[in-house]
Design a protein around this motif. Sequence first.
Motif, PDB file in Angstrom:
ATOM      1  N   ASP A   1       0.831  -1.199   0.000  1.00  0.00           N
ATOM      2  CA  ASP A   1       0.000   0.000   0.000  1.00  0.00           C
ATOM      3  C   ASP A   1       0.869   1.254   0.000  1.00  0.00           C
ATOM      4  O   ASP A   1       2.085   1.192  -0.195  1.00  0.00           O
ATOM      5  N   ALA A   2       0.242   2.406   0.194  1.00  0.00           N
ATOM      6  CA  ALA A   2       0.927   3.687   0.045  1.00  0.00           C
ATOM      7  C   ALA A   2       1.452   4.202   1.380  1.00  0.00           C
ATOM      8  O   ALA A   2       0.871   3.951   2.430  1.00  0.00           O
ATOM      9  N   GLY A   3       2.555   4.955   1.321  1.00  0.00           N
ATOM     10  CA  GLY A   3       3.102   5.568   2.517  1.00  0.00           C
ATOM     11  C   GLY A   3       4.615   5.578   2.508  1.00  0.00           C
ATOM     12  O   GLY A   3       5.260   4.947   1.664  1.00  0.00           O
TER      13      GLY A   3
ATOM     14  N   PRO B   1       4.456   6.217  -6.150  1.00  0.00           N
ATOM     15  CA  PRO B   1       5.909   6.095  -5.982  1.00  0.00           C
ATOM     16  C   PRO B   1       6.392   4.646  -5.973  1.00  0.00           C
ATOM     17  O   PRO B   1       7.442   4.337  -6.547  1.00  0.00           O
ATOM     18  N   VAL B   2       5.641   3.755  -5.324  1.00  0.00           N
ATOM     19  CA  VAL B   2       6.026   2.341  -5.322  1.00  0.00           C
ATOM     20  C   VAL B   2       6.045   1.806  -6.751  1.00  0.00           C
ATOM     21  O   VAL B   2       6.971   1.089  -7.157  1.00  0.00           O
TER      22      VAL B   2
ATOM     23  N   GLY C   1       8.499  -0.491 -11.074  1.00  0.00           N
ATOM     24  CA  GLY C   1       8.136  -0.743 -12.463  1.00  0.00           C
ATOM     25  C   GLY C   1       9.307  -1.106 -13.362  1.00  0.00           C
ATOM     26  O   GLY C   1       9.206  -2.041 -14.171  1.00  0.00           O
ATOM     27  N   PRO C   2      10.444  -0.412 -13.269  1.00  0.00           N
ATOM     28  CA  PRO C   2      11.582  -0.738 -14.155  1.00  0.00           C
ATOM     29  C   PRO C   2      12.347  -2.006 -13.779  1.00  0.00           C
ATOM     30  O   PRO C   2      13.184  -2.464 -14.555  1.00  0.00           O
TER      31      PRO C   2
ATOM     32  N   ALA D   1      -1.331   8.497  -4.112  1.00  0.00           N
ATOM     33  CA  ALA D   1      -1.964   7.185  -4.023  1.00  0.00           C
ATOM     34  C   ALA D   1      -3.359   7.236  -4.621  1.00  0.00           C
ATOM     35  O   ALA D   1      -3.954   8.312  -4.746  1.00  0.00           O
ATOM     36  N   VAL D   2      -3.876   6.070  -4.984  1.00  0.00           N
ATOM     37  CA  VAL D   2      -5.266   5.977  -5.414  1.00  0.00           C
ATOM     38  C   VAL D   2      -6.065   5.255  -4.334  1.00  0.00           C
ATOM     39  O   VAL D   2      -5.567   4.339  -3.669  1.00  0.00           O
TER      40      VAL D   2
END
Length: 261
Positions: A105-107, A132-133, A138-139, A158-159
Amino acid sequence: MNSVPERIRKSERRAQILMELRWKPHVRVTELAEQFGVSTETIRRDLQEMNEARELDRAHGGASARIPESQPSLDERQTSRVEERERIARFAVRQIADGASLMIDAGASTIALARCLAVADLNLKIVTNSLPVAMILGPAPKIYLRLCPGDLLAPEAAVIGPDTSAYIARHNVDCCFLGASAASDQGISEAIPGFADVKRAMMAQAARSVFLIDHSKLGRNELDRVAGPAPDRAIYTDRLPDPGFAKAWQAGGGELQVIEA
């Protein structure tokens, strides 16, 4: 002649918008326009003026409840207790098996985890609601990543919202890694609107849930309760918590790992 009634309708409309944001983290322009029988442009003007008055936060497609002033911003959190977060994150990565499926999750604490995972040389499948995560992982050539859809909570990058929770419910993973605003003998809780729903959704789809919580958040409570202790839940922290909290968490079957310097 119609200016006074229009002001009253506008005032009532805005009061109802704020009331809705007490019960859900995000409202959408299209839904509000239909609810109040006005144009989407009228709602956008309402939300913009309410944002300027610091009554809510504008977000993509609508608005979100304001993050409490007492809650530090994401940027502030990322630059505080950096060593503690990194120590917790490095320990967490050592517990992850090659080929595992994860939700993150986000944080600030989970961003620290993502940075460690990016150089861990593990084959992983990851679902996240954190921009950001996603950008960090992703790469990575051995990581397959899915970014959740949802309503953008810009201050937290975040979403959140029902689309996010519904997307999460379509997956099953080995473990979810979560941050939190607070943890006490009453359980783990969250200050940021919309975050608790996402955490609970991830926990429901994970065989195991791990909370990455530095010592500054222990012994505190926030408004939205996320979870209590259970055998499939763990807290990783950097300092031994209050004995009462540790006893309550472990009595409920929860795992507690203290990663000291």
